[in-house]
Design an enzyme around this catalytic site. Structure first.
Site, PDB file in Angstrom:
ATOM      1  N   ASP A 181       6.934   1.717  -7.641  1.00  0.00           N
ATOM      2  CA  ASP A 181       7.940   2.744  -7.905  1.00  0.00           C
ATOM      3  C   ASP A 181       9.397   2.412  -7.565  1.00  0.00           C
ATOM      4  OD1 ASP A 181       5.375   3.670  -8.061  1.00  0.00           O
ATOM      5  OD2 ASP A 181       5.639   5.366  -6.737  1.00  0.00           O
ATOM      6  N   GLU A 239      -2.142   2.632   3.497  1.00  0.00           N
ATOM      7  CA  GLU A 239      -1.590   2.420   2.153  1.00  0.00           C
ATOM      8  C   GLU A 239      -0.805   1.103   2.107  1.00  0.00           C
ATOM      9  OE1 GLU A 239       1.038   5.602   1.074  1.00  0.00           O
ATOM     10  OE2 GLU A 239       1.188   4.985  -1.027  1.00  0.00           O
ATOM     11  N   TYR A 295      -2.431  11.938  -2.319  1.00  0.00           N
ATOM     12  CA  TYR A 295      -2.693  11.546  -3.711  1.00  0.00           C
ATOM     13  C   TYR A 295      -4.016  12.170  -4.166  1.00  0.00           C
ATOM     14  CZ  TYR A 295       0.704   7.848  -2.561  1.00  0.00           C
ATOM     15  OH  TYR A 295       1.806   7.146  -2.151  1.00  0.00           O
TER      16      TYR A 295
END
Ligand code: GLC
Length: 437
Positions: free
Chosen positions: A167, A409, A29
């Site tokens: 998402d 994450e 990212y």
């Protein structure tokens, strides 16, 4: 343990620091993300409040002239230029010219972050800070209501799963399956399209495939993005014939809370919010009731095109605790879901999808793993409703999860194993915040 963990988290934030903003995770990212930077500022304020302010100011570089804050501001670098080319924000007359951005937004955490950073400033600095940040926040919230709730229902509609920040969570995938997915996408593998998708995708190069979205999902999201691009990211045009559009529960709960923060910021500086905006804000609190389903005892997202609730359980059902506008009885009901061993009470809570969901997969992105930002939001909600012990227990478990498994994450909610990107920004920042609170 606490001090070592604190140093470890600070080191991650230093590693991901790009001067005036922080990337979520180096190679995977490499840009500035909207809600990531808000969470990162909430962590940074605990030891470098000036840098936390800079993090949030940097987000304003990307604000569109119509008020939208984009989910991504692209880093100028030849290795990552594909993202900028794919989105091509310059197609919109409202996009800034100095930086390239995406054409969609992300959960409105800015008002909360500005407020929290303000808590760590002295009185005079806080006044200046709030006065500086209030106008762009108002502009953003006005855009959300005027462009994404033009029927004035009180619920903001999202036009791409990436806008939700969750998402591939079950409601979005369910909505996707209800749409007519083009044949070439559905049978992409036969045409070799998935090979091309994997060339564009950065995530499967840096993390294990089984932890990410399928190629069909990724390709469908890409197709959805191209449709938005064709309309130059004009929400009104897009919503006339939407492909994927949802009144997303997490987003609207965060908006409701952000509205209260915006009101507090305005009050602290002795300013009034625009009248029209105030009435739109009030409507949102009432509209949240439309997302409650009495039969299942859950809150759900709402499909804009199908005109119905998307009855796929996910962590979103707990988010009205953070919104703070539901009744005490409702809050108690949600706390019971959190304590239910068949749903959210895993060894390492809170799973992003409950155990009894047909989607549950402990390794797969937003379909099971535990995410630290979700825990942080729910800890806050528990505190607000007076569940101090439950909040403290979750705080301790969250810190332990990161301390024992590293700054990842997301995490497997059954084993605690770290997954996704390593050295992840908001995990580091919010762990700092949880350690300091
Ligand atoms: C993933 C997450 C999203 C986050 C982004 C950057 O796409 O789903 O919420 O903002 O990564 O960390």
């Amino acid at each position: 343990m606490a001090d070592e963990l604190l140093q470890q988290c600070k080191a991650v934030l230093a590693k991901n620091d790009r001067g005036n903003w922080t990337v979520p995770a180096g190679d995977l990212y490499p840009h500035q993300w909207l809600w990531d930077s808000c969470f990162i500022a909430i962590g940074l304020r605990n030891y470098d409040v000036a840098r936390a302010q800079t993090e949030l100011r940097s987000l304003l570089r990307g604000q569109w002239s119509n008020g939208m804050l984009p989910d991504m501001i692209f880093t100028k670098h030849e290795d990552f230029s594909v993202d900028e080319i794919l989105w091509d924000s310059y197609l919109s007359p409202y996009a800034p010219r100095e930086v390239a951005t995406s054409g969609i937004t992300q959960p409105p955490m800015l008002a909360e972050a500005v407020w929290r950073v303000g808590e760590n400033l002295d009185d005079a600095q806080r006044q200046t800070w709030f006065k500086e940040m209030l106008p762009p926040i108002i502009k953003f919230h006005q855009w959300l209501y005027n462009e994404r709730d033009f029927d004035a229902e009180g619920l903001v509609t999202l036009i791409h799963p990436y806008e939700s920040g969750l998402d591939n969570s079950p409601p979005w995938i369910d909505e996707l399956k209800a749409r007519r997915i083009p044949l070439w996408v559905r049978f992409g593998r036969w045409f070799g399209v998935d090979i091309i998708v994997n060339l564009i995708r950065r995530d499967t190069r840096h993390t294990r495939d089984k932890q990410r979205m399928s190629a069909t999902e990724a390709l469908s999201f890409f197709v959805a993005m191209r449709r938005l691009r064709r309309q130059a990211y004009d929400s009104r045009k897009v919503l006339r014939k939407p492909y994927l559009a949802i009144q997303d529960l997490v987003f609207n709960c965060i908006l409701i809370r952000a509205n209260s923060r915006m009101e507090e910021i305005a009050k602290a500086t002795g300013q009034d919010l625009p009248k029209a905006l105030v009435s739109q804000m009030k409507q949102s609190e009432q509209a949240l009731e439309k997302l409650w389903d009495a039969t299942t005892g859950q809150y759900f997202c709402h499909s804009f095109s199908r005109h119905q609730l998307i009855k796929e359980p996910s962590i979103a059902t707990l988010m009205p605790l953070y919104a703070g506008c539901i009744s005490k009885e409702r809050a108690k009901h949600l706390v019971n879901l959190l304590k239910d061993k068949k749903q959210f009470a895993t060894n390492w809570p809170i799973p992003s999808t409950p155990l009894d969901s047909r989607f549950f997969n402990p390794d797969k992105y937003w379909q099971g793993p535990t995410w630290i930002n979700m825990n942080w939001l729910i800890i806050d909600g528990l505190e607000r409703y007076g569940y101090k012990d439950e909040a403290e227990e979750l705080r301790q478990k969250t810190v332990k999860l990161v301390s024992e498994n590293g700054v990842h994450e997301y995490y497997n909610p059954l084993t605690g194993d770290g997954e996704g990107a390593k050295d992840f920004g908001w995990t580091a920042a919010l762990t700092v915040d949880l350690l300091k609170s």
